[in-house]
Design an enzyme around this catalytic site. Structure first.
Site, mmCIF file in Angstrom:
data_model
loop_
_atom_site.group_PDB
_atom_site.id
_atom_site.type_symbol
_atom_site.label_atom_id
_atom_site.label_comp_id
_atom_site.label_asym_id
_atom_site.label_seq_id
_atom_site.Cartn_x
_atom_site.Cartn_y
_atom_site.Cartn_z
ATOM 1 N N ASP A 14 0.995 -0.745 0.223
ATOM 2 C CA ASP A 14 0.034 0.210 -0.051
ATOM 3 C C ASP A 14 0.589 1.086 -0.213
ATOM 4 O O ASP A 14 0.070 2.199 0.685
ATOM 5 C CB ASP A 14 -0.894 -0.304 1.000
ATOM 6 C CG ASP A 14 -2.112 -1.371 1.342
ATOM 7 O OD1 ASP A 14 -2.479 -1.608 0.148
ATOM 8 O OD2 ASP A 14 -2.399 -1.600 2.217
ATOM 9 N N GLU A 59 -11.758 -2.713 -2.898
ATOM 10 C CA GLU A 59 -10.309 -2.158 -1.892
ATOM 11 C C GLU A 59 -9.297 -1.177 -1.971
ATOM 12 O O GLU A 59 -9.508 -0.838 -3.256
ATOM 13 C CB GLU A 59 -10.141 -2.849 -0.679
ATOM 14 C CG GLU A 59 -9.218 -3.617 -0.877
ATOM 15 C CD GLU A 59 -8.820 -5.042 -0.301
ATOM 16 O OE1 GLU A 59 -9.084 -4.372 1.137
ATOM 17 O OE2 GLU A 59 -7.888 -5.624 -0.532
#
Length: 327
Positions: free
Chosen positions: A32, A198
């Site tokens: 991420d 997501e």
């Protein structure tokens, strides 16, 4: 048969997607990522796990060097997981850097989104302000935050969400404060149960004379190990939807609603030694162009999160204004 099908699809994808740009230095254990280019030309990379790792480099290709952690001692949010913080999202607004982050545990909705500030992004300069105060709700999970600055600071929209009913958005009155009376509204949802959405990232860009708001997301299975890989095509991938409004009406390139009809157009999927790319963000770098950055698995290195690699590509837009990874 699954492995054979994967290799066939990988051969097809090889012609569809370019490989990531080269990366030197500390390019592994990246999950991420968030990338910011500082005014002096140096790049800062923030990553999930621990207390939000900070790496710097003189060039996007590296060499990347780990500098330490942003939230030394962890987040002041009093929830499980507050010393293993997720999904940083960093923006420069005014004279301050704002970092949004999530505190949670895998598979849990006992989550919160926090924010920290810094004058420089350097290790030791971050002040944690704790939770933004978005209320928990059984419909969504308070992780994977991303801020969209609208009209150069006229308004601020924070998207978030993972699984359950996927992506939501809430208005902020300033980067530290939820707007009076604001509540989360749903932006993107995949009801199939196969490709839950997501890691949203909002981005605006003028194309063909129209300002479009693009909603990038990660969809599919993120973190599986052989021999338990999902069927080919069900692994993590990067999709995009767009709208002429920043607050809703997102569709894919076929006009399919990303909220009510499982829409989403593929931007980057598995190919060559790139497996399950996701956790993406977008950087506009005047010296490079538009950059799509992400993490991915290189099967020759390993599938564990400690082996996730940092990747980025340059992208542009096709004639209809949809993102296309080019190099």
């Amino acid at each position: 048969m699954i492995w054979f099908t994967f290799f066939v699809l990988a051969a097809i994808a090889k012609a569809q997607f370019p490989n990531p740009q080269p990366c030197s230095g500390d390019c592994g254990f990246v999950h991420d990522p968030a990338i910011v280019k500082k005014g002096n030309g140096s790049y800062y990379r923030f990553t999930t796990f621990g207390e939000i790792g900070i790496a710097t480099a003189p060039d996007l290709r590296g060499p990347w060097t780990q500098q330490g952690y942003a939230l030394q001692g962890g987040s002041k949010i009093n929830l499980p997981g507050n010393t293993d913080v997720w999904a940083p999202d960093v923006h420069y607004i005014g004279n301050t850097y704002y970092m949004y982050y999530a505190v949670s545990l895998g598979g849990s909705q006992n989550s919160a989104i926090g924010v920290a500030t810094s004058p420089s992004m350097d290790v030791g300069t971050w002040t944690d302000h704790g939770s933004l105060g978005i209320l928990q709700n059984p419909n969504y999970n308070l992780i994977d935050p991303n801020l969209l600055v609208v009209d150069f600071g006229a308004s601020f929209l924070l998207s978030f969400g993972s699984f359950w009913t996927d992506i939501y958005q809430i208005e902020l009155s300033d980067p530290l404060t939820i707007a009076p009376g604001a509540s989360p509204s749903q932006l993107d949802y995949n009801s199939t149960g196969v490709g839950s959405v997501e890691g949203s990232f909002q981005f605006w860009w003028p194309t063909n004379g129209t300002i479009y708001y693009y909603l990038f997301s990660s969809s599919g299975a993120c973190c599986n190990f052989p021999p338990n890989l999902p069927p080919p095509g069900d692994e993590y991938k990067i999709n995009v939807c767009r709208s002429e409004s920043p607050t809703g009406g997102f569709v894919d390139k076929n006009g399919v609603s990303c909220l009510t009809a499982n829409g989403g157009s593929l931007v980057l999927g598995s190919h060559d030694n790139v497996y399950a790319p996701g956790g993406q963000g977008v950087l506009y770098d005047p010296d490079v162009g538009l950059v799509l950055y992400y993490h991915y698995v290189n099967p020759t290195i390993g599938y564990g999160v400690q082996n996730f690699q940092f990747g980025f590509n340059i992208f542009t837009f096709d004639v209809e204004g949809w993102p296309v990874v080019t190099s």
